[in-house]
Scaffold this active site. Structure first.
Site, mmCIF file in Angstrom:
data_model
loop_
_atom_site.group_PDB
_atom_site.id
_atom_site.type_symbol
_atom_site.label_atom_id
_atom_site.label_comp_id
_atom_site.label_asym_id
_atom_site.label_seq_id
_atom_site.Cartn_x
_atom_site.Cartn_y
_atom_site.Cartn_z
ATOM 1 N N HIS A 1 0.803 -1.207 -0.019
ATOM 2 C CA HIS A 1 -0.212 0.049 -0.175
ATOM 3 C C HIS A 1 0.974 1.365 -0.165
ATOM 4 C CE1 HIS A 1 0.641 1.021 4.694
ATOM 5 N NE2 HIS A 1 0.765 -0.132 4.269
ATOM 6 N N GLU B 1 -5.272 0.665 2.768
ATOM 7 C CA GLU B 1 -4.695 -0.170 3.956
ATOM 8 C C GLU B 1 -4.813 0.388 5.084
ATOM 9 O OE1 GLU B 1 -2.525 -2.747 6.362
ATOM 10 O OE2 GLU B 1 -1.902 -0.686 6.089
ATOM 11 N N HIS C 1 4.363 4.835 11.936
ATOM 12 C CA HIS C 1 3.369 5.682 12.377
ATOM 13 C C HIS C 1 3.943 6.574 13.451
ATOM 14 C CE1 HIS C 1 -0.103 2.780 11.386
ATOM 15 N NE2 HIS C 1 0.537 2.815 10.491
ATOM 16 N N ASP D 1 -0.675 4.198 0.771
ATOM 17 C CA ASP D 1 -1.632 5.468 1.857
ATOM 18 C C ASP D 1 -0.683 5.181 3.154
ATOM 19 O OD1 ASP D 1 -2.648 2.648 2.149
ATOM 20 O OD2 ASP D 1 -4.022 3.619 3.457
#
Length: 386
Positions: free
Chosen positions: A75, A141, A359, A77
């Site tokens: 992914h 995702e 993240h 994103d």
């Protein structure tokens, strides 16, 4: 003069260019367009499979329906930046400094996508295989994941496209490169209980039916009784209480309703249906004891699955060892990934780089690991089509 048209694709440069695409879910940000241009220029047939505003890319080199079709999934994103002022680098700058490439998505997982795209392009140009290579790349995702890889697989089924096996490039190594690969994942589900009692004065509890007492009793039973002791390839399943609420602001009122929620990560000893039945039975026992009734809302993110150790698992693990000298642990730990959808289509495993900063503020990835990852993916392709 050097022929730059067929120079190897630099996965570090490609990662940096992808990081500079602000593709926060559900925005495409130019990332899939960049990849389609690269892959299309290398002879891949590229199709945008967007659904409900979610951007997705399907790319295939070779004949549709080939007996051997190797697939990659990933992914582009990314999660939001958060507090941009807390970053020491531009989150979408793709800056390289101190041996690291910095930016949102550098680890999760634009480096993985860049590595397998670069490996695929170079592989089909240098040693065209007897078969096909497929890349399925989604922009959903990190979001609801309902119109991403699921949409790609739905489209493939309609169009007669298929992968024989698939490698998901998510970061899989906790601390060291080549430390771990995933051969399965736990299932995940969230269950919300709604307890209905009878409101009353807290000085006269016998005149009421306290939904909080019933809710606490139910959740204590669920949290205290282990779901299992683990299985051959999985740790024990877990149940976590995540919230209890009534919205009651009064100190002398027994409320009529209460809500409680649990999140369950379960192994291959269970299905979401079997766990739902178990929870319902526990709720019915508490109702029999208290008179408080329960409603349940069940949301399933994915069932548990396992790709048993065999030829495909050995092939990927062998490529990792050949390129790094380390033997990866075969794991089913962690959260969910899009492998939970791919497993209904073909055998699937996951291998990627170290995910420690995903993240986080100042997300970053080792430049050397990106290059290692491309080399591993290249060897996987070479060994698969040998």
């Amino acid at each position: 003069m050097t022929d730059t048209a067929h120079a190897p694709v630099d996965p570090v440069d490609l990662t940096a260019r992808l990081v500079r695409c602000p593709s926060v879910t559900p925005e495409e940000g130019g990332a899939l367009t960049l990849l389609a241009d690269l892959l299309g220029g290398a002879g891949f047939d590229c199709v945008r499979v967007d659904r409900n505003g979610t951007p997705n890319l399907y790319a295939r080199w070779g004949r549709k329906g080939a007996n051997r079709t190797f697939g990659f999934n990933g992914h582009t994103d990314v999660v939001p930046v958060g507090d941009a002022a807390a970053w020491t680098r531009d989150p979408f700058g793709g800056e390289i400094d101190g041996g690291y490439l910095w930016g949102r998505g550098a680890t999760d997982m634009k480096s993985g996508v860049a590595a397998f795209a670069a490996a695929a392009v170079d592989f089909v140009r240098d040693t065209p295989p007897d078969g096909a290579v497929v890349l399925t790349i989604t922009g959903d995702e990190e979001g609801p994941a309902k119109d991403g890889t699921v949409a790609l697989l739905d489209w493939m089924a309609r169009e007669g496209e298929a992968m024989s096996v698939c490698l998901v490039g998510e970061p899989t190594c906790p601390d060291r490169m080549a430390e771990m690969m995933k051969i399965g994942r736990r299932g995940s589900m969230t269950v919300t209980f709604h307890a209905q009692g009878v409101q009353g004065h807290s000085a006269y509890p016998h005149r009421a039916k306290n939904p909080l007492h019933a809710m606490v009793r139910l959740l204590d039973r669920l949290a205290s009784e282990p779901l299992d002791q683990g299985t051959e390839h999985f740790d024990a399943s877990t149940l976590a209480i995540t919230t209890i609420d009534t919205g009651n602001t009064a100190t002398n009122v027994i409320p009529a309703r209460a809500m409680g929620r649990v999140n369950i990560r379960f192994n291959d000893a269970h299905s979401s249906d079997s766990i739902t039945a178990r929870l319902k039975a526990e709720a019915e026992r508490v109702t029999a004891d208290t008179g408080v009734t329960f409603g349940m809302e069940v949301e399933v993110s994915g069932e548990s699955f396992l790709t048993p150790p065999g030829d495909f698992v050995r092939l990927v693990a062998g490529a990792v060892t050949a390129e790094t000298g380390a033997e990866p642990v075969l794991s089913t730990s962690g959260g969910t990934s899009d492998a939970r959808f791919v497993k209904d289509h073909c055998p699937v495993v996951e291998f990627g780089l170290v995910g420690r900063t995903m993240h986080e503020v100042d997300e970053r990835v080792s430049v050397e690991q990106i290059r290692q990852l491309k080399a591993i993916y290249t060897r996987v392709l070479r060994d698969y089509f040998a």
